[in-house]
Design a protein around this motif. Structure first.
Motif, PDB file in Angstrom:
ATOM      1  N   VAL A  11     -11.385  53.420 -26.578  1.00 59.51           N
ATOM      2  CA  VAL A  11     -12.708  54.052 -26.548  1.00 59.51           C
ATOM      3  C   VAL A  11     -12.628  55.551 -26.818  1.00 59.51           C
ATOM      4  N   ARG A  12     -11.571  56.211 -26.349  1.00 56.90           N
ATOM      5  CA  ARG A  12     -11.475  57.663 -26.545  1.00 56.90           C
ATOM      6  C   ARG A  12     -10.955  58.030 -27.930  1.00 56.90           C
ATOM      7  N   GLU A  13     -10.841  57.027 -28.770  1.00 57.21           N
ATOM      8  CA  GLU A  13     -10.448  57.183 -30.172  1.00 57.21           C
ATOM      9  C   GLU A  13      -9.246  58.136 -30.319  1.00 57.21           C
ATOM     10  N   GLN A  15      -8.364  60.775 -29.072  1.00 53.80           N
ATOM     11  CA  GLN A  15      -7.840  61.354 -27.817  1.00 53.80           C
ATOM     12  C   GLN A  15      -6.988  60.341 -27.048  1.00 53.80           C
ATOM     13  N   SER A  16      -7.074  59.101 -27.458  1.00 55.84           N
ATOM     14  CA  SER A  16      -6.502  58.009 -26.666  1.00 55.84           C
ATOM     15  C   SER A  16      -4.981  57.962 -26.760  1.00 55.84           C
ATOM     16  N   ARG A  17      -4.357  57.913 -25.592  1.00 50.91           N
ATOM     17  CA  ARG A  17      -2.890  57.798 -25.556  1.00 50.91           C
ATOM     18  C   ARG A  17      -2.480  56.395 -25.980  1.00 50.91           C
ATOM     19  N   THR A  18      -3.319  55.419 -25.626  1.00 52.61           N
ATOM     20  CA  THR A  18      -3.038  54.038 -26.031  1.00 52.61           C
ATOM     21  C   THR A  18      -3.024  53.928 -27.555  1.00 52.61           C
ATOM     22  N   LEU A  19      -3.998  54.600 -28.188  1.00 54.49           N
ATOM     23  CA  LEU A  19      -4.076  54.549 -29.656  1.00 54.49           C
ATOM     24  C   LEU A  19      -2.854  55.220 -30.281  1.00 54.49           C
ATOM     25  N   PRO A  90      -7.036  50.618 -23.500  1.00 53.56           N
ATOM     26  CA  PRO A  90      -6.634  51.268 -22.243  1.00 53.56           C
ATOM     27  C   PRO A  90      -6.942  50.364 -21.053  1.00 53.56           C
ATOM     28  N   PHE A  91      -6.307  50.655 -19.942  1.00 50.01           N
ATOM     29  CA  PHE A  91      -6.495  49.886 -18.703  1.00 50.01           C
ATOM     30  C   PHE A  91      -7.716  50.437 -17.981  1.00 50.01           C
ATOM     31  N   TRP A  92      -8.764  49.663 -17.959  1.00 51.44           N
ATOM     32  CA  TRP A  92     -10.015  50.073 -17.299  1.00 51.44           C
ATOM     33  C   TRP A  92     -10.396  49.010 -16.270  1.00 51.44           C
ATOM     34  N   GLU A  93     -10.837  49.461 -15.115  1.00 45.14           N
ATOM     35  CA  GLU A  93     -11.296  48.538 -14.062  1.00 45.14           C
ATOM     36  C   GLU A  93     -10.338  47.362 -13.918  1.00 45.14           C
ATOM     37  N   LEU A  94      -9.064  47.714 -13.908  1.00 45.78           N
ATOM     38  CA  LEU A  94      -7.981  46.742 -13.697  1.00 45.78           C
ATOM     39  C   LEU A  94      -7.814  45.747 -14.841  1.00 45.78           C
ATOM     40  N   SER A  95      -8.530  45.963 -15.948  1.00 47.65           N
ATOM     41  CA  SER A  95      -8.309  45.090 -17.106  1.00 47.65           C
ATOM     42  C   SER A  95      -8.409  45.902 -18.406  1.00 47.65           C
ATOM     43  N   THR A 135      -1.135  48.984 -24.190  1.00 46.74           N
ATOM     44  CA  THR A 135      -2.043  49.598 -23.219  1.00 46.74           C
ATOM     45  C   THR A 135      -1.371  50.768 -22.512  1.00 46.74           C
ATOM     46  N   THR A 136      -2.197  51.650 -21.947  1.00 43.46           N
ATOM     47  CA  THR A 136      -1.669  52.649 -21.009  1.00 43.46           C
ATOM     48  C   THR A 136      -2.529  52.571 -19.750  1.00 43.46           C
ATOM     49  N   ARG A 137      -1.867  52.792 -18.617  1.00 45.20           N
ATOM     50  CA  ARG A 137      -2.552  52.623 -17.317  1.00 45.20           C
ATOM     51  C   ARG A 137      -2.415  53.902 -16.489  1.00 45.20           C
ATOM     52  N   GLY A 138      -3.493  54.210 -15.773  1.00 39.65           N
ATOM     53  CA  GLY A 138      -3.457  55.384 -14.890  1.00 39.65           C
ATOM     54  C   GLY A 138      -2.451  55.216 -13.775  1.00 39.65           C
ATOM     55  N   GLY A 139      -2.466  54.025 -13.161  1.00 38.62           N
ATOM     56  CA  GLY A 139      -1.545  53.731 -12.060  1.00 38.62           C
ATOM     57  C   GLY A 139      -0.392  52.864 -12.528  1.00 38.62           C
ATOM     58  N   ASP A 140       0.465  52.526 -11.573  1.00 39.64           N
ATOM     59  CA  ASP A 140       1.632  51.680 -11.881  1.00 39.64           C
ATOM     60  C   ASP A 140       1.365  50.287 -11.310  1.00 39.64           C
ATOM     61  N   MET A 176       0.250  56.908 -15.791  1.00 40.39           N
ATOM     62  CA  MET A 176      -0.110  58.063 -16.631  1.00 40.39           C
ATOM     63  C   MET A 176      -0.945  59.101 -15.892  1.00 40.39           C
ATOM     64  N   ASP A 177      -1.696  58.678 -14.874  1.00 40.87           N
ATOM     65  CA  ASP A 177      -2.567  59.627 -14.169  1.00 40.87           C
ATOM     66  C   ASP A 177      -2.047  59.958 -12.765  1.00 40.87           C
ATOM     67  N   ASP A 178      -0.829  59.556 -12.483  1.00 40.26           N
ATOM     68  CA  ASP A 178      -0.219  59.849 -11.191  1.00 40.26           C
ATOM     69  C   ASP A 178       0.311  61.283 -11.252  1.00 40.26           C
TER      70      ASP A 178
HETATM   71  C1  LIG Z   1     -13.561  54.190 -17.362  1.00 42.67           C
HETATM   72  C2  LIG Z   1     -12.122  54.248 -16.924  1.00 42.67           C
HETATM   73  C3  LIG Z   1     -11.614  53.279 -16.054  1.00 42.67           C
HETATM   74  C4  LIG Z   1     -10.287  53.317 -15.643  1.00 42.67           C
HETATM   75  N1  LIG Z   1      -9.830  52.355 -14.781  1.00 42.67           N
HETATM   76  C5  LIG Z   1      -8.553  52.419 -14.337  1.00 42.67           C
HETATM   77  C6  LIG Z   1      -8.063  51.468 -13.400  1.00 42.67           C
HETATM   78  O1  LIG Z   1      -8.758  50.556 -12.966  1.00 42.67           O
HETATM   79  N2  LIG Z   1      -6.783  51.586 -12.996  1.00 42.67           N
HETATM   80  C7  LIG Z   1      -5.936  52.565 -13.459  1.00 42.67           C
HETATM   81  O2  LIG Z   1      -4.781  52.600 -13.050  1.00 42.67           O
HETATM   82  N3  LIG Z   1      -6.384  53.480 -14.353  1.00 42.67           N
HETATM   83  C8  LIG Z   1      -7.659  53.427 -14.794  1.00 42.67           C
HETATM   84  N4  LIG Z   1      -8.112  54.359 -15.702  1.00 42.67           N
HETATM   85  C9  LIG Z   1      -7.166  55.345 -16.235  1.00 42.67           C
HETATM   86  C10 LIG Z   1      -6.637  54.921 -17.596  1.00 42.67           C
HETATM   87  O3  LIG Z   1      -6.074  53.626 -17.565  1.00 42.67           O
HETATM   88  C11 LIG Z   1      -5.568  55.858 -18.140  1.00 42.67           C
HETATM   89  O4  LIG Z   1      -5.983  57.201 -18.076  1.00 42.67           O
HETATM   90  C12 LIG Z   1      -5.188  55.498 -19.572  1.00 42.67           C
HETATM   91  O5  LIG Z   1      -4.016  56.165 -19.966  1.00 42.67           O
HETATM   92  C13 LIG Z   1      -6.330  55.869 -20.526  1.00 42.67           C
HETATM   93  O6  LIG Z   1      -5.961  55.468 -21.819  1.00 42.67           O
HETATM   94  P1  LIG Z   1      -6.455  56.248 -23.145  1.00 42.67           P
HETATM   95  O7  LIG Z   1      -5.784  57.600 -23.138  1.00 42.67           O
HETATM   96  O8  LIG Z   1      -5.958  55.366 -24.222  1.00 42.67           O
HETATM   97  O9  LIG Z   1      -7.943  56.343 -23.072  1.00 42.67           O
HETATM   98  C14 LIG Z   1      -9.436  54.347 -16.105  1.00 42.67           C
HETATM   99  C15 LIG Z   1      -9.935  55.310 -16.990  1.00 42.67           C
HETATM  100  C16 LIG Z   1     -11.262  55.276 -17.385  1.00 42.67           C
HETATM  101  C17 LIG Z   1     -11.790  56.348 -18.323  1.00 42.67           C
END
Ligand SMILES: Cc1cc2nc3c(=O)[nH]c(=O)nc-3n(C[C@H](O)[C@H](O)[C@H](O)COP(=O)(O)O)c2cc1C
Length: 201
Positions: A11-13, A15-19, A90-95, A135-140, A176-178
């Motif tokens: 979605v962040r096109e 800017q996206s780390r996943t992309l 990207p990993f959003w809302e656990l999916s 994918t990339t995830r905020g948490g582990d 990634m967001d830790d």
């Molecule tokens: C709307 C939204 C929902 C997210 N939900 C989660 C989540 O449920 N668990 C998690 O660990 N990270 C979550 N994140 C963090 C992203 O997974 C993380 O920053 C990821 O690297 C973003 O990828 P991108 O750079 O490709 O957009 C969320 C981020 C956004 C913007």
């Protein structure tokens, strides 16, 4: 020559780390397989509609009439025609983002991507032998206490079983967001794993 379908749900096109990770993987893939064709579906541009009642009824009527050549099924036909599928989300809302869920609604067409056999078991109708989620995830979500909460890779792996795609793989950078982590370093490490994985993809 193989057809590679790249489903871009980042979605962040740009800017996206996943992309970034996906583009790195696909660039290496292109170098290793210059004869293959990579087709990108950019879900931010496509803006597919979810299955509301009207289009669900239309879909059911067309399926009942066997009209699988209709534009409504073009997305499913494209998916079924791919030899390999790469999904970046990207990993959003656990999916993953809703745009990918809508895409999955659109491709899950009985008679195009899979069918049910006489025992009620799903049988794939598409060509794909491999599906890779990047994918990339905020948490582990690799830890014993967090693994169960991961619903993105697990959903896509289960869908591969439904669609008859024998091999599911996931390439991810997580944590990634830790605040304790260096996201640039985590992404760099994932790029290295991409280079290994691409050799057998
Ligand atoms: C709307 C939204 C929902 C997210 N939900 C989660 C989540 O449920 N668990 C998690 O660990 N990270 C979550 N994140 C963090 C992203 O997974 C993380 O920053 C990821 O690297 C973003 O990828 P991108 O750079 O490709 O957009 C969320 C981020 C956004 C913007």
């Amino acid at each position: 020559m193989a057809e590679i379908l790249f489903v871009n749900a980042c979605v962040r096109e740009e800017q996206s780390r996943t992309l970034k990770l996906a583009r790195h993987f696909l660039a290496r893939y292109g170098e290793l397989h210059p004869e293959d064709v990579i087709t990108e579906r950019n879900l931010m541009r496509d803006r597919l509609q979810p299955l509301y009642r009207e289009n669900l009824e239309e879909e059911e009527a067309l399926l009942a009439a066997g009209r699988l050549d209709q534009p409504m099924f073009a997305t499913a036909r494209q998916f079924a025609g791919a030899d390999k599928v790469v999904i970046a989300a990207p990993f959003w809302e656990l999916s993953f983002p809703a745009i990918l869920k809508i895409y999955l609604e659109r491709i899950s067409v009985v008679g195009v991507v899979f069918r049910y056999n006489e025992h009620g078991a799903p049988v794939g109708l598409g060509r794909a032998k491999k599906l890779l989620l990047i994918t990339t995830r905020g948490g582990d979500f690799s830890l014993p206490e967090t693994q169960w909460m991961e619903m993105g890779a697990r959903q896509l792996e289960a869908l591969c079983a439904l669609y008859g795609i024998p091999q599911f793989q996931c390439l991810c950078a997580q944590g990634m967001d830790d605040v304790r982590n260096d996201p640039a370093q985590l992404l760099e490490q994932a790029m290295g794993r991409a280079e290994e994985l691409v050799k057998d993809f």
